[in-house]
Design an enzyme around this catalytic site. Structure first.
Site, PDB file in Angstrom:
ATOM      1  N   LYS A  70       0.521  -1.487   0.312  1.00  0.00           N
ATOM      2  CA  LYS A  70      -0.020  -0.049   0.155  1.00  0.00           C
ATOM      3  C   LYS A  70       1.254   1.436  -0.001  1.00  0.00           C
ATOM      4  O   LYS A  70       0.910   1.548  -1.476  1.00  0.00           O
ATOM      5  CB  LYS A  70      -0.804   0.227   0.992  1.00  0.00           C
ATOM      6  CG  LYS A  70      -2.325  -1.216   0.585  1.00  0.00           C
ATOM      7  CD  LYS A  70      -3.002  -0.963   1.884  1.00  0.00           C
ATOM      8  CE  LYS A  70      -3.022  -1.617   3.486  1.00  0.00           C
ATOM      9  NZ  LYS A  70      -4.410  -2.164   3.827  1.00  0.00           N
ATOM     10  N   GLY A  71       1.198   2.058   1.314  1.00  0.00           N
ATOM     11  CA  GLY A  71       2.070   2.681   1.423  1.00  0.00           C
ATOM     12  C   GLY A  71       2.574   3.092   3.040  1.00  0.00           C
ATOM     13  O   GLY A  71       1.883   2.845   3.830  1.00  0.00           O
ATOM     14  N   VAL A  72       3.212   4.372   3.055  1.00  0.00           N
ATOM     15  CA  VAL A  72       3.785   4.495   3.706  1.00  0.00           C
ATOM     16  C   VAL A  72       4.117   6.381   4.346  1.00  0.00           C
ATOM     17  O   VAL A  72       4.323   6.453   5.851  1.00  0.00           O
ATOM     18  CB  VAL A  72       5.074   3.518   5.036  1.00  0.00           C
ATOM     19  CG1 VAL A  72       6.137   4.446   4.221  1.00  0.00           C
ATOM     20  CG2 VAL A  72       4.682   3.204   6.027  1.00  0.00           C
ATOM     21  N   GLU A 132       3.158   9.487   4.154  1.00  0.00           N
ATOM     22  CA  GLU A 132       2.771   9.788   5.390  1.00  0.00           C
ATOM     23  C   GLU A 132       1.986   9.976   6.496  1.00  0.00           C
ATOM     24  O   GLU A 132       2.200  10.307   7.342  1.00  0.00           O
ATOM     25  CB  GLU A 132       1.153  10.928   4.463  1.00  0.00           C
ATOM     26  CG  GLU A 132       2.305  12.055   3.576  1.00  0.00           C
ATOM     27  CD  GLU A 132       0.125  12.849   2.668  1.00  0.00           C
ATOM     28  OE1 GLU A 132      -0.267  13.769   3.222  1.00  0.00           O
ATOM     29  OE2 GLU A 132       0.120  11.882   2.019  1.00  0.00           O
TER      30      GLU A 132
END
Lengths: 469, 340
Positions: free
Chosen positions: B285-287, B289
């Site tokens: 997914k992402g990390v 912010e």
């Protein structure tokens, strides 16, 4: 008296040096990596060379260069004949510009060109509302607005030339409080528009019904401040034109596709004649998402026929780049006896500062995220963003989320305490689950709030009594 | 006296906005020796995104991260990218890079299939080889296949692709709809010491449990979390742009705008929670912010736990905590000694 320690065999001995020698020492080549054949070999097997690649703790190829001081940032670039640009800041929060006199600056030896807002082919930009001038020409909306720019053979001369530029202002009463701005009549700061330039509503279920069914209702207000991204590397750009009318701009921009569109618009030059090269950027955090100095250096370079570079000073990073939105947050939450949230009503007022920038996106994200990672049936969240005559707010790491998280989690602890429930337990009871509906009724997948709560609690040694195991 | 407290905060954060088009494109070229080049319009801003993209391309091609060279951020040479914003690079640009690598891989499979005597769909990559699924000993080096693709088949192995999270408009009245492709979740717990005489807060420890889907590079995830927490500490306790009555900043410099240095950093313990998002590249997914979102809330809850005052505006400077303590004591005095 020279108090430097010689630092070699005679450690601790203070040596007096003749001024000429001392001067030679000061002029020594700055610290650099020791001479070594390249590339540098590593002595241990690297995760970078392993398969499969995913989940490897692979080192970054740029990390070594950063560590050795070999990374070239724009401030390290020099092109033959390059000039340095500086931008004069208004220093007044709200005013009409009556007159800008640049004659004295232009006459200074070493000054090659001066630029004002009138020299800019299309003097407005912005990611959604195009309400921001490259250099203010008629109206100053905040103290960090640029009003003129100078290109000179050295940075010092450019800075001195700024002092020689005189600007005559007719002051206008500034609006400095977002809650005051919210109530002011149209036309607002950016006439003919209202000061409220963005509005968002999230309605899910029926909050009134939820409050009516609640065991207790809690209300609280929270406020956050304006902060800067403070990247180590300030905003910087360097423009150089070729004889065919094509410009290359080296820039610290984090989004070159949109940046090129904005630059093409402000310069009135086709996109095919613009090349943007984003260099290794020394920190962004959202602050380098839109153009700042790029049109200024491009126009000064065009005017002078020389490459022109402009790097923000540290004060300019604060006064003239975007910042994080201060938000005034009002929460009202109805809960059951067991601490389940039955209804939540939220009002957010975001301070947008002088220009829209990424406010619309921040507004939407803050509003959608404001109920928290909780399964709540009845939600009414409403958010406004208003202009003030302060530094513009925009994208910053979290896009509204750190502000609302501070509010909903402080509120959650107060509710837990009043009901006598452990803070971890009340979160576990309310947390979103796989398949839960978000505040916008989106069905969520791969939801692991409870897993993170339990994992963090275990690592911390959290126990309900408040002691630490 | 220093009082110790603990505070917990959890959060959620969206990845891949969909209310407006949010595309990234990528080009992958497999070189004749089995290494590869990725062209991307995103910008490395210090977070390590180019390494993540190299790892994704390497994984798709069965080669190592160091075999992938990334060319980025040049409007003349690299394809369109929405940019290094909104914690989208791993998810959106990562999906585009994976799809581009998959297309190049398909060309390699077409070349390798007759040589290995199977159909292309029976092939897989791994350890720099193209091999038959279930019979890994029957394989060809990816470089040999790439060279043959160019030199014999005349179709160099390259692929281009773009990815855009399915765009969906929200209901203008109620805001209902699907504004984001996916979300990440996290919990942070802070331990603080609060000096009840001066109001000074020291953050001793932050435990952070983060979801990012599959961690493409756990070391870079940890780096993001540590960096995010440092910003969170500043947001919680120190940082604030101050204005005079005329609207001019009074502390636009690093002397008077106070932010945490390495000496102010708490001990940070990072855990990455097990998670897999089927819509992300290899489940990622992402990390970026999300790492700085919960920190201030956890610290403020820890202050409340330590000394019983609720600071409702950030930053919780020593002065503000002290004033809150003073007000609380005055209130307690009034309760203990009712006036005549």
């Amino acid at each position: 008296v020279d108090r430097r320690d010689t630092g070699d065999k005679k450690a601790g001995v203070i040596e007096r040096q003749a001024p000429a020698e001392a001067l030679r020492d000061l002029l020594r080549v700055p610290a650099a990596a020791p001479l070594a054949p390249l590339p540098l070999e590593t002595f241990v097997p690297e995760a970078r060379q392993q398969t499969p690649a995913v989940r490897q703790r692979a080192t970054r190829p740029d990390a070594r260069l950063h560590g050795l001081g070999q990374t070239k940032y724009i401030d390290d670039f020099y092109l033959p004949g390059m000039l340095y640009a500086k931008i004069k800041r208004a220093g007044i929060a709200s005013a009409r510009i009556l007159r800008i006199d640049t004659k004295e600056a232009e006459a200074m030896p070493g000054v090659v060109a001066v630029l004002t807002g009138r020299d800019i082919p299309c003097n407005s930009f912005g990611p959604s509302l195009k309400d921001q001038p490259v250099l203010a020409d008629e109206r100053v909306f905040h103290a960090g607005d640029g009003v003129a720019a100078v290109a000179a053979v050295t940075e010092q001369i450019a800075a001195e030339a700024l002092e020689k530029i005189t600007v005559e202002y007719e002051p206008i009463m500034p609006v400095l409080d977002p809650l005051v701005s919210l109530t002011l009549e149209t036309p607002g700061i950016h006439a003919p528009s209202s000061n409220i330039y963005g509005h968002k509503v999230i309605k899910k279920g029926d909050v009134e019904k939820g409050f009516a069914a609640s065991f207790r209702i809690f209300e609280a207000s929270f406020r956050t401040q304006m902060v800067e991204h403070v990247p180590l590397e300030p905003h910087s750009s360097l423009a150089t034109w070729d004889g065919n009318g094509r410009v290359t701009i080296y820039s610290t921009l984090g989004r070159i596709t949109l940046g090129r569109a904005d630059i093409a618009r402000t310069l009135a030059v086709p996109m095919s004649r613009i090349r943007i090269i984003a260099t290794v950027v020394g920190g962004n955090f959202g602050g380098k998402n839109e153009i700042t100095t790029e049109p200024v250096v491009a126009l000064l370079a065009k005017k002078t026929g020389r490459p022109v570079k402009c790097t923000f000073t540290r004060p300019e990073e604060f006064t003239s780049s975007t910042t994080r939105h201060p938000i005034v947050m009002d929460y009202k939450t109805g809960v059951s006896k067991e601490g389940r949230i039955l209804a939540r009503q939220i009002r957010l007022v975001l301070e947008g500062g002088a220009y829209c920038s990424w406010s619309e996106t921040t507004l939407a994200k803050a509003c959608i995220l404001s109920p928290g990672p909780y399964d709540i049936e009845n939600i009414h969240a409403e958010a406004f963003v208003v202009y003030t005559n302060k530094t513009m707010t925009g994208a910053m790491r979290g896009f509204g989320a750190p502000q609302v998280c501070f509010a909903y989690e402080s509120h959650m602890d107060d509710i837990a305490k009043a009901l006598g429930i452990d803070p971890l337990e009340i979160r576990m009871r309310n947390a979103l689950r796989e398949g839960s509906l978000s505040p916008t009724s989106q069905q969520l997948h791969s939801v692991v709030v409870r897993e993170t709560l339990l994992q963090a609690a275990e690592r911390f040694g959290w126990n309900a009594q408040g002691g630490r195991s | 006296v220093k009082r110790r407290g603990r505070g917990i905060a959890c959060m959620w954060y969206p990845i891949g906005f969909t209310v407006a088009a949010n595309p990234s494109a990528a080009v992958v070229k497999v070189n004749e020796d089995g290494t590869a080049t990725l062209l991307t319009g995103t910008v490395e801003t210090g977070q390590g995104s180019l390494t993540i993209l190299a790892q994704i391309v390497a994984e798709e091609l069965g080669i190592a991260t160091g075999d992938v060279h990334v060319v980025s951020a040049d409007t003349d040479t690299t394809p369109m990218d929405t940019g290094a914003i909104a914690s989208r690079t791993t998810y959106v640009t990562g999906n585009a890079a994976r799809l581009a690598a998959e297309k190049a891989k398909k060309i390699l499979f077409e070349v390798a299939a007759p040589l290995l005597g199977v159909k292309a769909e029976h092939l897989e990559v791994g350890d720099h080889k193209i091999r038959i699924k279930g019979f890994p000993q029957r394989s060809l080096h990816i470089g040999d296949v790439a060279e043959r693709a160019r030199g014999v088949n005349g179709e160099p192995p390259l692929g281009s692709a773009s990815f855009n999270p399915a765009t969906a408009a929200l209901d203008p009245e109620t805001g209902q709809g699907k504004p984001f492709a996916t979300y990440v979740y996290a919990t942070q717990i802070a331990e603080v010491d609060v000096d009840d005489e001066t109001g000074e807060v020291e953050v001793l420890r932050v435990v952070a449990s983060h979801d990012c889907g599959t961690p493409i590079n756990p070391m870079l995830v940890e780096g993001q979390v540590e960096g995010g927490i440092s910003m969170g500490v500043g947001f919680a306790l120190e940082e604030e742009i101050l204005f005079d009555a005329k609207g001019r900043q009074i502390n636009p410099n690093l002397t008077n705008y106070i932010m945490p240095t390495s000496l102010d950093m708490p001990k940070v313990e990072v855990d990455i929670v097990d998670s897999y998002d089927p819509t992300g590249p290899f489940g990622a997914k992402g990390v970026g912010e999300p790492t700085c979102v919960a920190t201030a809330a956890a610290i403020l809850n820890a202050i409340h736990d330590a000394v019983g005052v609720r600071v409702t505006s950030l930053p919780a400077t020593a002065e503000k905590v002290y004033m809150a303590l003073k007000a609380k004591r005055a209130q307690e005095q009034r309760v203990l000694q009712p006036g005549p």
